[in-house]
Design a protein around this motif. Structure first.
Motif, PDB file in Angstrom:
ATOM      1  N   MET A   1       0.840  -1.178   0.000  1.00 57.07           N
ATOM      2  CA  MET A   1       0.000   0.000   0.000  1.00 57.07           C
ATOM      3  C   MET A   1       0.884   1.241   0.000  1.00 57.07           C
ATOM      4  SD  MET A   1      -2.883   1.131   2.764  1.00 57.07           S
ATOM      5  CE  MET A   1      -4.020  -0.161   2.332  1.00 57.07           C
ATOM      6  N   ASP A   2       0.625   2.156  -0.920  1.00 60.30           N
ATOM      7  CA  ASP A   2       1.389   3.389  -1.030  1.00 60.30           C
ATOM      8  C   ASP A   2       0.859   4.408  -0.023  1.00 60.30           C
ATOM      9  OD1 ASP A   2       3.109   5.361  -1.922  1.00 60.30           O
ATOM     10  OD2 ASP A   2       1.766   6.000  -3.516  1.00 60.30           O
ATOM     11  N   ARG A   3       1.727   4.848   0.856  1.00 63.53           N
ATOM     12  CA  ARG A   3       1.322   5.854   1.839  1.00 63.53           C
ATOM     13  C   ARG A   3       1.988   7.170   1.502  1.00 63.53           C
ATOM     14  NH1 ARG A   3       0.431   3.382   7.675  1.00 63.53           N
ATOM     15  NH2 ARG A   3      -0.564   1.475   7.043  1.00 63.53           N
ATOM     16  N   THR A   4       1.202   8.194   1.458  1.00 65.54           N
ATOM     17  CA  THR A   4       1.709   9.521   1.159  1.00 65.54           C
ATOM     18  C   THR A   4       1.700  10.340   2.435  1.00 65.54           C
ATOM     19  OG1 THR A   4       0.769   9.401  -1.050  1.00 65.54           O
ATOM     20  CG2 THR A   4       1.379  11.575  -0.255  1.00 65.54           C
ATOM     21  N   LYS A   5       2.819  10.969   2.720  1.00 64.93           N
ATOM     22  CA  LYS A   5       2.900  11.829   3.896  1.00 64.93           C
ATOM     23  C   LYS A   5       2.313  13.188   3.560  1.00 64.93           C
ATOM     24  CE  LYS A   5       6.931   9.809   6.071  1.00 64.93           C
ATOM     25  NZ  LYS A   5       8.271  10.054   6.598  1.00 64.93           N
ATOM     26  N   LEU A   6       1.536  13.701   4.483  1.00 64.57           N
ATOM     27  CA  LEU A   6       0.948  15.022   4.319  1.00 64.57           C
ATOM     28  C   LEU A   6       1.841  16.031   5.016  1.00 64.57           C
ATOM     29  CD1 LEU A   6      -1.398  16.824   3.422  1.00 64.57           C
ATOM     30  CD2 LEU A   6      -2.499  16.291   5.597  1.00 64.57           C
ATOM     31  N   LEU A   7       2.300  17.008   4.277  1.00 65.74           N
ATOM     32  CA  LEU A   7       3.154  18.053   4.821  1.00 65.74           C
ATOM     33  C   LEU A   7       2.306  19.311   5.021  1.00 65.74           C
ATOM     34  CD1 LEU A   7       5.947  19.201   5.575  1.00 65.74           C
ATOM     35  CD2 LEU A   7       6.221  19.788   3.172  1.00 65.74           C
ATOM     36  N   VAL A   8       2.231  19.749   6.248  1.00 65.81           N
ATOM     37  CA  VAL A   8       1.496  20.964   6.556  1.00 65.81           C
ATOM     38  C   VAL A   8       2.493  22.006   7.021  1.00 65.81           C
ATOM     39  CG1 VAL A   8      -0.265  22.003   8.028  1.00 65.81           C
ATOM     40  CG2 VAL A   8      -0.541  19.655   7.221  1.00 65.81           C
ATOM     41  N   LYS A   9       2.439  23.158   6.395  1.00 67.35           N
ATOM     42  CA  LYS A   9       3.375  24.228   6.711  1.00 67.35           C
ATOM     43  C   LYS A   9       2.591  25.498   6.988  1.00 67.35           C
ATOM     44  CE  LYS A   9       7.582  24.767   4.632  1.00 67.35           C
ATOM     45  NZ  LYS A   9       8.478  25.019   3.512  1.00 67.35           N
ATOM     46  N   ALA A  43       8.776  35.974   9.078  1.00 64.63           N
ATOM     47  CA  ALA A  43       9.464  35.235   8.012  1.00 64.63           C
ATOM     48  C   ALA A  43      10.971  35.431   8.093  1.00 64.63           C
ATOM     49  CB  ALA A  43       8.949  35.681   6.646  1.00 64.63           C
ATOM     50  N   MET A  44      11.418  36.630   8.414  1.00 61.91           N
ATOM     51  CA  MET A  44      12.850  36.913   8.473  1.00 61.91           C
ATOM     52  C   MET A  44      13.522  36.252   9.678  1.00 61.91           C
ATOM     53  SD  MET A  44      13.415  38.479   5.747  1.00 61.91           S
ATOM     54  CE  MET A  44      15.100  38.954   6.013  1.00 61.91           C
ATOM     55  N   LYS A  45      12.766  35.978  10.744  1.00 66.18           N
ATOM     56  CA  LYS A  45      13.339  35.354  11.935  1.00 66.18           C
ATOM     57  C   LYS A  45      13.601  33.862  11.747  1.00 66.18           C
ATOM     58  CE  LYS A  45      11.440  38.547  15.310  1.00 66.18           C
ATOM     59  NZ  LYS A  45      10.460  38.738  16.379  1.00 66.18           N
ATOM     60  N   ARG A  46      12.929  33.252  10.802  1.00 58.53           N
ATOM     61  CA  ARG A  46      13.130  31.818  10.565  1.00 58.53           C
ATOM     62  C   ARG A  46      14.532  31.604  10.025  1.00 58.53           C
ATOM     63  NH1 ARG A  46       7.338  29.728   8.263  1.00 58.53           N
ATOM     64  NH2 ARG A  46       6.171  30.413  10.073  1.00 58.53           N
ATOM     65  N   SER A  47      15.249  30.682  10.643  1.00 65.22           N
ATOM     66  CA  SER A  47      16.672  30.522  10.350  1.00 65.22           C
ATOM     67  C   SER A  47      16.971  30.071   8.924  1.00 65.22           C
ATOM     68  CB  SER A  47      17.310  29.548  11.345  1.00 65.22           C
ATOM     69  OG  SER A  47      16.675  28.287  11.259  1.00 65.22           O
ATOM     70  N   GLN A  48      16.301  29.043   8.438  1.00 63.42           N
ATOM     71  CA  GLN A  48      16.652  28.500   7.132  1.00 63.42           C
ATOM     72  C   GLN A  48      15.669  28.922   6.040  1.00 63.42           C
ATOM     73  OE1 GLN A  48      17.089  24.308   7.475  1.00 63.42           O
ATOM     74  NE2 GLN A  48      18.806  24.435   8.872  1.00 63.42           N
ATOM     75  N   GLU A  49      14.390  28.877   6.350  1.00 64.68           N
ATOM     76  CA  GLU A  49      13.384  29.161   5.332  1.00 64.68           C
ATOM     77  C   GLU A  49      12.783  30.535   5.551  1.00 64.68           C
ATOM     78  OE1 GLU A  49      10.500  26.107   5.476  1.00 64.68           O
ATOM     79  OE2 GLU A  49      11.948  24.522   5.176  1.00 64.68           O
ATOM     80  N   ARG A  50      13.069  31.426   4.691  1.00 63.66           N
ATOM     81  CA  ARG A  50      12.488  32.769   4.757  1.00 63.66           C
ATOM     82  C   ARG A  50      11.380  32.842   3.720  1.00 63.66           C
ATOM     83  NH1 ARG A  50      17.671  36.673   5.844  1.00 63.66           N
ATOM     84  NH2 ARG A  50      18.090  35.858   7.906  1.00 63.66           N
ATOM     85  N   GLU A  51      10.295  32.151   4.024  1.00 63.86           N
ATOM     86  CA  GLU A  51       9.169  32.082   3.102  1.00 63.86           C
ATOM     87  C   GLU A  51       7.996  32.874   3.642  1.00 63.86           C
ATOM     88  OE1 GLU A  51       9.637  27.710   1.151  1.00 63.86           O
ATOM     89  OE2 GLU A  51       8.621  27.857   3.066  1.00 63.86           O
ATOM     90  N   ILE A  52       7.238  33.433   2.726  1.00 65.42           N
ATOM     91  CA  ILE A  52       6.043  34.180   3.079  1.00 65.42           C
ATOM     92  C   ILE A  52       5.003  33.950   1.987  1.00 65.42           C
ATOM     93  CG2 ILE A  52       6.742  36.326   1.944  1.00 65.42           C
ATOM     94  CD1 ILE A  52       5.616  37.785   4.414  1.00 65.42           C
ATOM     95  N   ALA A  53       3.753  33.837   2.368  1.00 63.48           N
ATOM     96  CA  ALA A  53       2.679  33.657   1.402  1.00 63.48           C
ATOM     97  C   ALA A  53       2.158  35.043   1.000  1.00 63.48           C
ATOM     98  CB  ALA A  53       1.554  32.826   1.993  1.00 63.48           C
ATOM     99  N   LEU A  54       2.074  35.280  -0.297  1.00 69.91           N
ATOM    100  CA  LEU A  54       1.562  36.546  -0.819  1.00 69.91           C
ATOM    101  C   LEU A  54       0.200  36.285  -1.439  1.00 69.91           C
ATOM    102  CD1 LEU A  54       4.825  37.802  -2.532  1.00 69.91           C
ATOM    103  CD2 LEU A  54       3.983  38.361  -0.252  1.00 69.91           C
ATOM    104  N   VAL A  55      -0.785  37.090  -1.064  1.00 66.79           N
ATOM    105  CA  VAL A  55      -2.140  36.908  -1.593  1.00 66.79           C
ATOM    106  C   VAL A  55      -2.650  38.229  -2.160  1.00 66.79           C
ATOM    107  CG1 VAL A  55      -2.690  35.031  -0.007  1.00 66.79           C
ATOM    108  CG2 VAL A  55      -3.206  37.375   0.653  1.00 66.79           C
ATOM    109  N   GLN A  56      -3.581  38.126  -3.078  1.00 64.73           N
ATOM    110  CA  GLN A  56      -4.217  39.297  -3.671  1.00 64.73           C
ATOM    111  C   GLN A  56      -5.589  39.454  -3.033  1.00 64.73           C
ATOM    112  OE1 GLN A  56      -2.685  41.196  -6.044  1.00 64.73           O
ATOM    113  NE2 GLN A  56      -4.344  42.642  -5.875  1.00 64.73           N
TER     114      GLN A  56
END
Length: 58
Positions: A1-9, A43-56
């Motif tokens: 059975m193929d199990r897919t991991k769900l990644l929530v960020k 976002a800038m405080k995160r050590s490795q990932e400086r990601e931010i979601a941009l929405v309209q």
């Protein structure tokens, strides 16, 4: 059975007006609302990932 991991960020979110930034690109934008400034600071405080979601906003 193929199990897919769900990644929530959880990402900080900034609503952009009159600006389009395409996925996978880098862009500059100004922020002035307290909530937006806090999102960018978070976002800038995160050590490795400086990601931010941009929405309209609608």
């Amino acid at each position: 059975m193929d199990r897919t991991k769900l990644l929530v960020k959880t990402l900080p979110v900034v609503a952009l007006r009159d600006t389009v930034i395409m996925p996978g690109t880098t862009g500059q934008f100004d922020v002035s609302r307290k909530m937006s400034v806090k999102a960018v600071e978070t976002a800038m405080k995160r050590s490795q990932e400086r990601e931010i979601a941009l929405v309209q906003p609608l």
